[in-house]
Design a protein around this motif. Structure first.
Motif, mmCIF file in Angstrom:
data_model
loop_
_atom_site.group_PDB
_atom_site.id
_atom_site.type_symbol
_atom_site.label_atom_id
_atom_site.label_comp_id
_atom_site.label_asym_id
_atom_site.label_seq_id
_atom_site.Cartn_x
_atom_site.Cartn_y
_atom_site.Cartn_z
ATOM 1 N N GLY A 132 0.802 -1.223 0.000
ATOM 2 C CA GLY A 132 0.000 0.000 0.000
ATOM 3 C C GLY A 132 0.830 1.266 0.000
ATOM 4 O O GLY A 132 0.274 2.371 0.041
ATOM 5 N N GLY A 133 2.162 1.130 -0.023
ATOM 6 C CA GLY A 133 3.032 2.300 -0.058
ATOM 7 C C GLY A 133 3.202 2.994 1.270
ATOM 8 O O GLY A 133 3.605 4.160 1.334
ATOM 9 N N VAL A 134 2.903 2.280 2.363
ATOM 10 C CA VAL A 134 2.994 2.870 3.703
ATOM 11 C C VAL A 134 4.351 2.534 4.316
ATOM 12 O O VAL A 134 4.737 1.372 4.380
ATOM 13 C CB VAL A 134 1.874 2.332 4.618
ATOM 14 N N PRO A 135 5.127 3.542 4.747
ATOM 15 C CA PRO A 135 6.439 3.271 5.346
ATOM 16 C C PRO A 135 6.305 2.680 6.735
ATOM 17 O O PRO A 135 5.244 2.775 7.350
ATOM 18 C CB PRO A 135 7.067 4.676 5.396
ATOM 19 N N PRO A 136 7.431 2.097 7.258
ATOM 20 C CA PRO A 136 8.725 1.928 6.591
ATOM 21 C C PRO A 136 8.826 0.563 5.906
ATOM 22 O O PRO A 136 7.962 -0.295 6.088
ATOM 23 C CB PRO A 136 9.697 2.009 7.764
ATOM 24 N N ILE A 137 9.918 0.379 5.159
ATOM 25 C CA ILE A 137 10.279 -0.921 4.598
ATOM 26 C C ILE A 137 11.556 -1.354 5.308
ATOM 27 O O ILE A 137 12.575 -0.667 5.213
ATOM 28 C CB ILE A 137 10.529 -0.841 3.079
ATOM 29 N N ALA A 138 11.496 -2.437 6.046
ATOM 30 C CA ALA A 138 12.696 -2.907 6.763
ATOM 31 C C ALA A 138 13.816 -3.164 5.756
ATOM 32 O O ALA A 138 13.593 -3.741 4.685
ATOM 33 C CB ALA A 138 12.373 -4.171 7.540
ATOM 34 N N SER A 139 15.030 -2.744 6.093
ATOM 35 C CA SER A 139 16.139 -2.760 5.137
ATOM 36 C C SER A 139 16.542 -4.159 4.675
ATOM 37 O O SER A 139 17.136 -4.320 3.614
ATOM 38 C CB SER A 139 17.358 -2.052 5.739
ATOM 39 N N HIS A 140 16.194 -5.209 5.462
ATOM 40 C CA HIS A 140 16.594 -6.557 5.075
ATOM 41 C C HIS A 140 15.595 -7.210 4.124
ATOM 42 O O HIS A 140 15.904 -8.235 3.503
ATOM 43 C CB HIS A 140 16.744 -7.434 6.326
ATOM 44 N N GLU A 176 16.581 1.327 -3.021
ATOM 45 C CA GLU A 176 17.522 2.446 -3.089
ATOM 46 C C GLU A 176 16.807 3.723 -3.530
ATOM 47 O O GLU A 176 17.105 4.818 -3.043
ATOM 48 C CB GLU A 176 18.668 2.111 -4.038
ATOM 49 N N ASP A 177 15.846 3.592 -4.454
ATOM 50 C CA ASP A 177 15.046 4.751 -4.858
ATOM 51 C C ASP A 177 14.256 5.308 -3.673
ATOM 52 O O ASP A 177 14.135 6.527 -3.505
ATOM 53 C CB ASP A 177 14.067 4.362 -5.972
ATOM 54 N N VAL A 178 13.700 4.406 -2.863
ATOM 55 C CA VAL A 178 12.929 4.826 -1.692
ATOM 56 C C VAL A 178 13.818 5.602 -0.721
ATOM 57 O O VAL A 178 13.445 6.671 -0.224
ATOM 58 C CB VAL A 178 12.309 3.603 -0.973
ATOM 59 N N VAL A 179 15.011 5.076 -0.478
ATOM 60 C CA VAL A 179 15.942 5.734 0.441
ATOM 61 C C VAL A 179 16.357 7.088 -0.108
ATOM 62 O O VAL A 179 16.357 8.091 0.607
ATOM 63 C CB VAL A 179 17.185 4.845 0.672
ATOM 64 N N ASP A 180 16.706 7.129 -1.388
ATOM 65 C CA ASP A 180 17.146 8.385 -1.993
ATOM 66 C C ASP A 180 16.080 9.467 -1.892
ATOM 67 O O ASP A 180 16.383 10.638 -1.645
ATOM 68 C CB ASP A 180 17.495 8.175 -3.467
ATOM 69 N N GLN A 181 14.815 9.081 -2.057
ATOM 70 C CA GLN A 181 13.733 10.055 -2.085
ATOM 71 C C GLN A 181 13.532 10.737 -0.746
ATOM 72 O O GLN A 181 12.930 11.807 -0.669
ATOM 73 C CB GLN A 181 12.429 9.375 -2.518
ATOM 74 N N SER A 182 14.039 10.135 0.322
ATOM 75 C CA SER A 182 13.856 10.715 1.651
ATOM 76 C C SER A 182 14.820 11.862 1.920
ATOM 77 O O SER A 182 14.758 12.488 2.965
ATOM 78 C CB SER A 182 14.026 9.631 2.725
ATOM 79 N N PHE A 183 15.711 12.158 0.982
ATOM 80 C CA PHE A 183 16.690 13.220 1.144
ATOM 81 C C PHE A 183 16.442 14.348 0.157
ATOM 82 O O PHE A 183 15.899 14.127 -0.924
ATOM 83 C CB PHE A 183 18.107 12.679 0.917
ATOM 84 N N PRO A 184 16.862 15.585 0.483
ATOM 85 C CA PRO A 184 16.805 16.677 -0.490
ATOM 86 C C PRO A 184 17.621 16.326 -1.732
ATOM 87 O O PRO A 184 18.473 15.436 -1.705
ATOM 88 C CB PRO A 184 17.433 17.857 0.273
ATOM 89 N N ALA A 185 17.389 17.057 -2.824
ATOM 90 C CA ALA A 185 17.947 16.708 -4.133
ATOM 91 C C ALA A 185 19.451 16.512 -4.116
ATOM 92 O O ALA A 185 19.970 15.525 -4.665
ATOM 93 C CB ALA A 185 17.564 17.774 -5.154
ATOM 94 N N GLN A 186 20.204 17.445 -3.506
ATOM 95 C CA GLN A 186 21.663 17.332 -3.519
ATOM 96 C C GLN A 186 22.135 16.130 -2.721
ATOM 97 O O GLN A 186 23.094 15.460 -3.108
ATOM 98 C CB GLN A 186 22.319 18.612 -2.971
ATOM 99 N N PHE A 187 21.463 15.828 -1.612
ATOM 100 C CA PHE A 187 21.819 14.642 -0.841
ATOM 101 C C PHE A 187 21.524 13.379 -1.646
ATOM 102 O O PHE A 187 22.285 12.415 -1.604
ATOM 103 C CB PHE A 187 21.052 14.612 0.485
#
Length: 276
Positions: free
Chosen positions: A55-63, A83-94
Motif C-alpha cells: 500500500g506504499g505505507v512506510p517503513p520498509i525494513a532494510s533486510h 535504493e530509490d525509496v531511500v534516496d527520495q527521503s533526502f533533499p535533491a543534492q543529498f
C-alpha cells in the motif's frame, strides 16, 4: 540506457512503485501466485507488513528487499527499488550524493567533528539525530537512522576503496553512554581491518589546514573523475570544477601524510576504548 524501473520510479512515488512491484511479483510468481500471508511467512514477517508495504505505507525494513529478490528470483530488482525509496527521503543534492556514493570506486572521507555516516553504528546515529534543531520525534529519528544504516550496504557489495581521516577529537569526544561510544570505536576498528579500508587519526596538535572547518568527501566515479561533497548546516554541495577538486585532493594528501599511520591510529582508538 536506464532500466525500466528507473524510468517508472521517476514519475511515481518510490514507495508506491515498490509496493506495486511487490504486488505484481506476488501475483505473477513463476512457481505460482502466493498470498500476502504466504509471502509474510517466506520473508519471516507478517501479512499486515506485506499489506502495508504494497500500500506504499512506510517503513520498509532494510533486510526485506534482498529477501524479496531471493523469493521472486528478481536479480536485485527490489534492492534497486529500495535504493530509490531511500534516496527520495533526502533533499535533491543529498540524493545525488548518495547515488554517486553507491557508484564510486573510491571514497575518501575527512571529518573534524563526528564519525562519518558510512561507519556509524545505529546507536551513534540515533544520538546524533536526536540533537537535530527540528526536535525530531522518535519515529523520525528511527526513520533517519534506518536510512543512515542502509547507506552502509555499499560496504558489503563492490570492494570500494575507502579512506577516512578523522580528527583526534572525533575519537576523544564522548556523548551518550560509555557502551555506545565503546561500540562505535570498536566498529571503527573493524572497518579499519578491512583490506579496502584505511582509518587514520589526525593528532590534535597537527598544523592548521584548509579543510579544518568542516567534513569533506572525495568520490571517484567509475570513469575516474573525482568530485568533492561538502556538507554544512542543512545544506549539501557537490563541487565538480577540476581545479577546485585538485586543490582538495592536494590538501587531503597532506592530511594523510600528517595523520598517524593506520596501525598507530588503531592503537589510539583502542587506548580510548580502554579508558572508557
Amino acid at each position: 540506457m536506464p532500466e525500466q524501473h528507473d524510468v517508472d520510479s521517476a514519475t511515481r512515488n518510490p514507495r508506491e512503485a515498490f509496493g506495486e512491484a511487490l504486488r505484481d511479483a506476488r501475483k505473477q510468481r513463476r512457481s505460482g501466485r502466493i498470498s500476502q500471508s504466504d509471502l509474510g511467512r517466506l520473508s519471516h514477517t507478517s501479512k499486515s507488513t506485506i499489506s502495508r508495504i504494497e500500500g506504499g505505507v512506510p517503513p520498509i525494513a532494510s533486510h526485506l528487499p534482498a529477501l524479496f529478490d531471493q523469493i521472486f528470483e528478481t536479480d536485485g530488482h527490489f534492492k534497486r527499488l529500495y535504493e530509490d525509496v531511500v534516496d527520495q527521503s533526502f533533499p535533491a543534492q543529498f540524493r545525488r550524493r548518495m547515488i554517486m556514493e553507491r557508484q564510486a570506486t573510491a571514497i575518501w572521507e575527512w571529518s573534524p567533528t563526528v564519525v562519518p555516516g558510512l561507519f556509524q553504528t545505529a546507536e551513534y546515529a540515533r544520538a546524533l539525530f536526536r540533537t537535530g534543531t527540528s526536535r525530531p520525534s522518535e519515529e523520525e529519528v528511527a526513520a533517519l537512522t534506518r536510512t543512515r544504516i542502509t547507506r552502509q550496504e555499499l560496504l558489503k557489495d563492490a570492494p570500494t576503496d575507502i579512506r577516512a581521516v578523522l580528527c583526534e577529537s572525533v575519537i576523544r569526544r564522548r556523548f551518550g553512554s560509555r557502551d555506545m561510544v565503546r561500540e562505535q570505536l570498536a566498529t571503527l576498528l573493524r572497518h579499519g581491518e578491512r583490506p579496502t579500508t584505511r582509518v587514520q587519526v589526525l593528532p590534535l596538535d597537527a598544523e592548521p589546514h584548509a579543510l579544518i572547518d568542516g567534513p569533506v568527501s572525495l568520490l571517484t566515479t567509475p570513469n575516474h573523475a573525482s568530485v568533492v561533497c561538502v556538507e554544512a548546516f542543512r545544506t549539501a554541495n557537490i563541487i565538480e570544477d577540476p581545479e577546485e577538486v585538485r586543490t582538495v585532493i592536494r590538501v587531503y594528501d597532506d592530511l594523510m601524510g600528517e595523520a598517524l599511520s593506520a596501525r598507530e591510529s588503531a592503537a589510539v582508538i583502542r587506548e580510548q576504548m580502554e579508558s572508557l
